[in-house]
Design an enzyme around this catalytic site. Structure first.
Site, PDB file in Angstrom:
ATOM      1  N   SER A 143       0.829  -1.207   0.000  1.00  0.00           N
ATOM      2  CA  SER A 143       0.000   0.000   0.000  1.00  0.00           C
ATOM      3  C   SER A 143       0.859   1.250   0.000  1.00  0.00           C
ATOM      4  O   SER A 143       1.961   1.260   0.561  1.00  0.00           O
ATOM      5  CB  SER A 143      -0.897   0.006   1.245  1.00  0.00           C
ATOM      6  N   TYR A 168      -2.508  -0.407   9.842  1.00  0.00           N
ATOM      7  CA  TYR A 168      -2.673  -0.931   8.487  1.00  0.00           C
ATOM      8  C   TYR A 168      -1.376  -0.784   7.707  1.00  0.00           C
ATOM      9  O   TYR A 168      -0.881  -1.735   7.095  1.00  0.00           O
ATOM     10  CB  TYR A 168      -3.811  -0.203   7.777  1.00  0.00           C
TER      11      TYR A 168
END
Length: 349
Positions: A143, A168
């Site tokens: 990501s 995350y």
């Protein structure tokens, strides 16, 4: 004919990728746990496009598409090590694309254990299954969030990414480190893809385009964080999955005497996959307003915890290595999303 496992296949990127792979004559097995992080009806709607009916889906039961016998689907958790191993042993995959993960920066602040279970434990199970079943190439979702507190723009894959600001992001950085270990120890070719703000038809309901479109159509205010002083490298879904396809077919080999953040002497690679063109949030909102022919009521708010002001992908690595060329104009991409949204939710105006 190559057989490929796509985890997260009821998700936004996974469903589009599965369709593309089928069009390229891959045998595809899709895997997803269809959790309730957002509306499961949207996930089942994506599955229906590939001929998987909701009523036929049962846990750990591999079912064949009603419209394409080269597509099969199984509902399974990545954390279910025993059944993940059985699936790999039985199916003998050539390639694996691991897109399944607990997504969302903000949700990771509220529910951290979901990220450990799926993104750490689940990814370890995928790595172990690849190790023991001679996989030709593991491609996995990282990501843009890994860039965290980085200020230098554009973000490049050789930047230091040791300062994440959400769990995350930390879980995705961990995936990259774990993958390198397995590439080095067991010679498994792995490629991590740092996705930059993917949007388009069938997109996630927790993403800005979906949230803004829904609120405007319902006559509700939209929440604009950091008082609109944000930029994102919005990347259209077709550009993303076409890039993934190029990566799948080109596993890294490793480079002698090379140790960089993005590559290694091991068969390991990291790429940014984005549009290489940051868009101002207020311009993004204006494009939505133009497509809906409605001016949004805007609720201006401060920056949210875990968020960053700007993202911008340097995609030169993917361009130089694999001729990756993202090219979808933001206005066209937004138009296609809104057309899909109105169709899916039966909105006529």
């Amino acid at each position: 004919m190559s057989k490929i496992l796509v985890t997260g296949s009821a998700g936004f990127i996974g469903s589009h990728l599965s369709e593309l792979l089928l069009s390229k004559n891959f045998d595809v097995i899709g895997l997803d746990n269809i959790n309730d992080y957002y509306d499961v009806n949207l996930k089942y709607g994506r599955l229906k496009k590939t001929g998987i009916e909701k009523d036929s889906v049962k846990y750990n039961n591999l079912i064949t598409s009603e419209t394409n016998t080269r597509y099969r689907f199984i509902k399974l958790n990545l954390e279910d090590r025993e059944n993940i191993n059985k699936l790999f042993e039985k199916e003998k995959f050539d390639f694996v694309v691991n897109l399944a993960a607990q997504a969302g920066v903000r949700y990771s602040i509220e529910n951290p254990m979901a990220y450990i279970d799926s993104n750490i434990v689940g990814f370890t199970n995928i790595l172990e299954a690849c190790r023991h079943n001679s996989i030709n190439h593991l491609v996995y979702a990282s990501s843009s969030s890994v860039y965290g507190l980085n200020k230098k723009m554009p973000f490049t894959t050789n930047d230091n990414v040791d300062h994440p600001i959400s769990l995350y992001a930390a879980s995705k950085k961990s995936n990259e480190l774990m993958a390198h270990t397995y590439s080095y120890l067991y010679k498994i070719p792995t490629t991590g893809l740092r996705f930059f703000t993917v949007y388009g038809p069938w997109g996630r309901p927790d993403m800005a385009l979906f949230l803004f479109t829904k609120a405007i159509l319902e006559g509700k205010p939209i929440k604009v964080y950091n008082n609109g002083k944000m930029q994102r490298d919005f990347t259209y879904i077709d550009d993303i999955v076409n890039g993934i396809l190029k990566v799948i077919e080109n596993p890294p080999k490793g480079k002698e005497s090379t140790i960089k953040p993005s590559e290694s002497i091991a068969p390991y690679k990291i790429y940014n996959i984005g549009n290489n063109t940051p868009v101002k949030l207020m311009d993004f909102i204006k494009a939505i307003e133009n497509n809906l022919d409605t001016i949004a009521d805007k609720e201006m708010l401060p920056m949210q915890a875990g968020d960053v002001e700007k993202t911008w992908a340097d995609v030169s690595g993917l361009t130089e290595d694999l001729n990756y060329k993202p090219g979808t104009d933001i206005n066209l991409g937004i138009q296609k999303f809104i057309e899909w949204y109105k169709s899916f939710y039966n909105i006529n105006n």
